[in-house]
Design a protein around this motif. Structure first.
Motif, PDB file in Angstrom:
ATOM      1  N   PRO A 265      -1.065  -6.596   0.095  1.00  0.00           N
ATOM      2  CA  PRO A 265       0.343  -6.045  -0.503  1.00  0.00           C
ATOM      3  C   PRO A 265       0.465  -4.777  -0.579  1.00  0.00           C
ATOM      4  N   LYS A 320      -8.551   2.290  -0.291  1.00  0.00           N
ATOM      5  CA  LYS A 320      -8.233   1.365  -1.139  1.00  0.00           C
ATOM      6  C   LYS A 320      -8.676   1.853  -2.492  1.00  0.00           C
ATOM      7  N   GLY A 332      -5.475   1.491  -4.816  1.00  0.00           N
ATOM      8  CA  GLY A 332      -4.608   0.882  -3.752  1.00  0.00           C
ATOM      9  C   GLY A 332      -5.039  -0.615  -3.903  1.00  0.00           C
ATOM     10  N   VAL A 334      -5.015  -4.261  -6.176  1.00  0.00           N
ATOM     11  CA  VAL A 334      -4.289  -4.884  -7.339  1.00  0.00           C
ATOM     12  C   VAL A 334      -4.987  -6.213  -7.926  1.00  0.00           C
ATOM     13  N   ARG A 338      -6.191 -11.475  -1.470  1.00  0.00           N
ATOM     14  CA  ARG A 338      -5.873 -12.107  -0.257  1.00  0.00           C
ATOM     15  C   ARG A 338      -6.858 -11.705   0.648  1.00  0.00           C
TER      16      ARG A 338
END
Ligand code: SF4
Ligand code: SF4
Length: 363
Positions: A265, A320, A332, A334, A338
């Motif tokens: 995301p 990230k 980066g 959360v 996923r």
């Protein structure tokens, strides 16, 4: 206490349908989770009946399956293959022509995805080079968040500080409850627009017991995440791991398919393509999502900078968890999980971070 905002109102399942109708009457296209093609996707809802009552998910590394729930819960499923990013930062968009901006109401935004939207706001919506299209879309969005009370096996937002409670960034926030007292949603407001919608909804005041149960459920969710990031300075760890042999070990498993970046995301990278018709009279400029896993993504004069799969995985994970801080002041990641569920090789960012931490500890 995980969250202190009041949750004083309650709507029932019919109230959720009424909420969808009210938002539609106000000119919003309502988008939420719905079952399609064996997954819970995010799509336009014709009505509240399109929401996935009684459908849960089973997730693992490289694994995602729908399952029937014993109850009728609507929002007790962890993040699916899509994120809300697609509506504010579309996979493909023409950038040399104006586009109409729709009023969108997002229903069922989980805390990890609220945090992801806030990250995108900082990346795409902030100075010095804000993306005007992003800002125009973002400005028209009404957010109905849900507190997570049933995290999935690939969730780890408790260890990234981005859930399971929705703290801010919403117009309305729901906490789903079943059992004694019936199927209901405790409802809190986070904006004037949310208060105005609440005033028009059929609702009642929550009891003290319902509020305590909601808080306990979210507290319990924080303790029942399927995964967690190692408790260490990830920013420093990834920074020090640039030359680690571990990247080639990941490369032996990684297919460089880019799934992890497509489902993430917060991944925001794009490329621009120009297309002309055969006569050469008309040209169009399109922007589409790109990925650091594509060898051409790092192509500059003389060739690609990151030729090996290991260097591309290192780039993704280091960005990230480490250099994102340098660029944007936050992580980066959360903790939505996923990239773990949708990696065909089952590569798990939390396991890779733990392996790097262990290698450093025993070096
Ligand atoms: S880590 Fe997994 S999802 Fe990402 S590029 Fe490699 S194989 Fe694909
Ligand atoms: S890196 Fe993975 S877990 Fe973290 S936000 Fe992206 S998809 Fe979610």
């Amino acid at each position: 206490m995980l969250f202190d905002h009041p949750l004083p109102e309650v709507i029932d399942r019919a109230g959720l349908d009424q909420l969808v109708k009210l938002l539609q009457a106000d000119g919003y296209t309502v988008v939420g989770p719905t079952e399609r093609d064996g997954a819970l996707v995010l799509d336009e809802l014709a009505g509240g009946a399109d929401l996935p009552d009684g459908i849960g998910v089973e997730t693992g590394a490289g694994h995602y399956r729908l399952r029937e729930r014993a109850d009728g819960a609507v929002f007790n499923h962890s993040a699916g293959p899509q994120s809300w990013k697609q509506f504010v930062h579309p996979p493909r968009q023409r950038v040399d022509a104006p586009e109409p901006v729709r009023r969108l109401a997002f229903i069922g935004v989980r805390p990890c995805d609220l945090a992801a939207l806030a990250i995108l706001d900082g990346v795409l919506g902030a100075a010095p080079y804000p993306d005007d299209r992003y800002l125009a879309r973002r400005d028209q969005i009404f957010v109905v968040a849900v507190n997570c009370v049933e995290p999935g096996n690939t969730c780890f937002c408790a260890s990234t500080g981005t859930g399971p409670a929705a703290e801010w960034g919403y117009d309305l926030v729901l906490t789903e409850q079943e059992g004694e007292g019936g199927h209901r949603f405790l409802l809190g407001t986070g904006s004037v627009a949310g208060e105005e919608i609440l005033d028009r909804l059929t609702h009642r005041t929550a009891t003290g017991g319902e509020i305590r149960e909601a808080r306990r459920a979210v507290d319990d969710a924080a303790g029942s995440m399927g995964r967690s990031m190692p408790e260490t300075d990830l920013r420093g760890l990834l920074n020090r791991a640039r030359g680690s042999e571990h990247w080639e070990q990941v490369a032996n498993r990684c297919l460089a398919c880019a799934n992890c970046t497509m489902v993430c995301p917060t991944c925001f990278c794009t490329t621009v393509e120009d297309a002309t018709d055969l006569e050469g009279d008309n040209a169009e400029r399109w922007q589409r999502w790109d990925s650091c896993f594509d060898p051409d993504f790092s192509y500059i004069h003389g060739g690609a900078v990151r030729k090996s799969v290991g260097s591309r995985y290192r780039q993704w994970m280091s960005h990230k968890l480490s250099t994102w801080h340098d660029q944007f002041g936050t992580s980066g990641c959360v903790g939505c999980g996923r990239c773990i569920a949708w990696c065909p090789a089952g590569i798990d960012i939390t396991a890779e971070a733990a392996a790097l931490a262990e290698k450093e500890r025993t070096r």
